[in-house]
Enzyme design. Sequence first.
Site, PDB file in Angstrom:
ATOM      1  N   GLN A 164       0.831  -1.207   0.000  1.00 22.93           N
ATOM      2  CA  GLN A 164       0.000   0.000   0.000  1.00 22.93           C
ATOM      3  C   GLN A 164       0.865   1.258   0.000  1.00 22.93           C
ATOM      4  OE1 GLN A 164      -3.264  -2.015   2.887  1.00 22.93           O
ATOM      5  NE2 GLN A 164      -3.637   0.152   2.566  1.00 22.93           N
ATOM      6  N   ARG A 173      -9.453  -0.307   7.382  1.00 22.71           N
ATOM      7  CA  ARG A 173     -10.403   0.590   6.738  1.00 22.71           C
ATOM      8  C   ARG A 173     -10.744   1.803   7.598  1.00 22.71           C
ATOM      9  NH1 ARG A 173     -14.232  -1.132   2.020  1.00 22.71           N
ATOM     10  NH2 ARG A 173     -14.737   0.938   1.312  1.00 22.71           N
TER      11      ARG A 173
END
Lengths: 164, 809
Positions: free
Chosen positions: B240, B387
């Site tokens: 990421q 998240r």
Amino acid sequence: MSKKQHYKITVNGKEEEFLAEPRELLIYTLRERLNITGPHIGCETSHCGACTVTIDGKSVKACTMFVAQADGKDITTIEGIGGPDDLHPLQKAFKEHHGLQCGYCTPGMITRATKLLEENPKPTEEEIRFGMAGNLCRCTGYQNIVKSIMAAAAEMNAAKEATE
Amino acid sequence: MKDEVTSRDDRIANLKGMGCSRKRVEDARFTQGKGNYVDDIKLDGMIFGDFVRSPYAHARIKSIDTAAALEVPGVLAVLTAKDLEPLGLHWMPTLAGDKQMVLADGKVLFQGQEVAFVVAEDRFAAADGIEAVEVEYEELEVLVDPFKSMESDVVLREDTVDEAGKLVDGAHGPRKHHNHIFTWEAGDKDPTFEVIEAAEVVAEETMYYHRTHPCPLETCGCVALMDKVNGKLTLWGTFQAPHAIRTVVSLISGIEEHNIRVISPDIGGGFGNKVGAYPGYVCSVVASIVTGKPVKWIEDRMDNLMTTAFARDYWMKGRISATKDGKITGLHCHVTADHGGFDACADPTKFPAGFMNICTGSYDIPTAFLEVNGVYTNKAPGGVSYRCSFRVTEAVYFIERMIEVLAIELHMDAAELRRINFIKKEQFPYTAALGWEYDSGDYHTAWDKALKTVDYDALRAEQAQRVEDFKAGKTRSLMGIGLSFFTEIVGAGPVKNCDILGLGMFDSCEIRIHPTGSAIARLGTISQGQGHATTFAQILASEIGLPADSITIEEGDTDTAPYGLGTYGSRSTPVAGAATAMAGRKIRAKAQMIAAYLLEVHDDDVEFDVDRFVVKGVPERFKTMKEIAFAAYNQAIPGIEPGLEAVSYYDPPNMTYPFGAYVCVMDIDVDTGVPDIRRFYALDDCGTRINPMVIEGQIHGGLTEALAVALGQEIAYDDMGNVQTGTLMDFFLPTAWEVPNYETDYTVTPSPHHPIGAKGVGESPHVGGVPCFSNAVQDAFRAFGLRHTNMPHDHWRIWKTANELGLHG
């Protein structure tokens, strides 16, 4: 390690012959031996459905099937469902209705949906939710997947009625 | 020059810029099975690595015998800590300032810990090799409870105590105990305690936000290739933050950064799981150096759930005080944070508990105090932001539960209690008691809209009737109304206070306009499903007046993309999105000069209009951006360099603060504990909206991940430290069958400091959704005396709650 055996399978209309250990899982046969990387691996326990393919007319999770069990079978993967020049209505509908995000579940999802619509060409929302429950998606919350399948079904039914 | 598209509205539509539901450009490849994920990479001579993992949660390693494994056909090498030690790679730094064993160095601290790395010709041979490695363990006392860990004589990490038996300071200050990692405080302790102790009403509650896992459908993995001829290392992986990984690899391996190329290909979901650096990456690199071959390592699902990147695991004790009429006066939050065997939290370095200090939520709370204690246990390391922005999910859950508990204490309606305590529109920018400056908000408008849409009063009336019917024996179903109002803090972040391992958390965009009027833009972020290739092109289309369809967005290759800190914590739009707009404005500034030259007027006499520069007051005299692009490459313009390119590194002046109002209506079968979500309404305010279709998709997905966490998903351990939920049989991922249809809505309060006013949205629905689902379950039992019960509210636990309240007769 066990002795290699001779196998013959048909994948997306093409006959493939090779030697493999019987314990080789079908998903690896497809992905690594035959370079068909559309079906993915998400769990290797039959839960997530990322590896869904169609074998002799049935939706099958290729991560928990030995290549030996697939010998002589006819297999369809996402690559055999539609390409740039002949997109399947489901492939179009998933884009049109935002039925995917990271795309990892999508090949299995669409492959399963093709069978669902063959089994039940006019499914209700509930029937779609039930019929797709073997395929997990972490991104979309399924709402737009359901919408995509409904839209594809409507398009396929309209096309069918037009030709009848 | 004649233009094909003539009306201004048509020209705007032709751009497919900001605000339109542009269809995604990524979808063609994904729907045809032509995505390129890390496990799809196949290189000549590629071999596979996989781990021998510890079956024990805490044990000393007496010996490792690799001889039999090396005899297994296809096995090429077996690496242990002893092999890595001469390279200094048997331990690696974590993002949280701690260090972590790459391969077990004398002992193991959690079940599944990496003990040896078997390298083989294929994955099946590697699996055979793993079976043949003989490890002799001596079991040690296992600590899975952070409170017991803080009192135990058992020293989990031997580096916490020096030879004289004295405690060694941790990365964030002195330790209180050998299993204590850090204490982090925010706010004013004494004034807060004074306010609470003197208050008319105080509500207290202890809640456990259970351990869970982001569990993207694609697990973590990489392919490492050390090209010894050219001295170049290429590392493909599920990263990421590819640039941060490159820097970390360089720092720990000593390979110069220009000789390392990190590539994030398509990523099958991240949700925080793919931010950190894992032993698999280090071992793959070493194995490639040792063997000279490309080495692939891919986690299986069990490896993923058991070892990389858990989330949450916060024990939160709260006190909230108020006046009799419900005006909140003070808040105290005390957290015991279970970090597992190594502190590998992915937080900005100065924030060991992330942005937990957003826990005053959306409310005007004059005084507050937060204390977080990080503790080692025999569980997997992680502590990632699943998240959410860093620990914001925990913070929002805490305050939204405290509000509900306070409402019970005050005998008040929880919606009204929220309303009278919201920060008012005119108070923005608002400095909260724990330090953050909220940039903008209009909470009352959002709340009123939400309550009106769901007809809140009618729902409460229906619920009251249901309780009466239940008591009268007419129904066995109860009704819960879940409320949540959340404020996120995203877009990390300003370099002045946000860095990871010293790397400032700015982000970047570089644009090249091609002569014929199309473009490529590269960013320091990386999409994992968010649709950056679609939405960033929309930002640029509106900024530079070229159609989004003519703009390619590229991310994830550190050799070509400008440096950035990656995608997590909803930072792509707030930070890289801002860089994109700013780089676009640089392009436009140069285009203005070119246009003025071509139109033979002064620079100030032309103005930008959708896709062109026009002479002010003379709309028929213009040059389109396409014409300007060509001129940039074929005209010798005095004083202007040829070409049309720009780069922007954007250091945000502040975070952004998206907010939202959620309502969940649920029927609960008291006898089976099964909840039926009959309605979920989500109003989100993420500032300026770039692509409504993509926003809506993000909200559906985030809410579903919230449903999972609130209603069943957990990483559970037994007393021996065995993971109880290591497969998708036990770890709850909702299917299409369990998930409702969501109603989405919005208000728009643009961020005042962001160039396009956007705030980020991907994580809001998760942050706001978890308390909303949980509050719905708990609200169903409020009339029967329930004050608080911990998540996850699976059927068994809901049934148990009903049973404990005496509802089964």
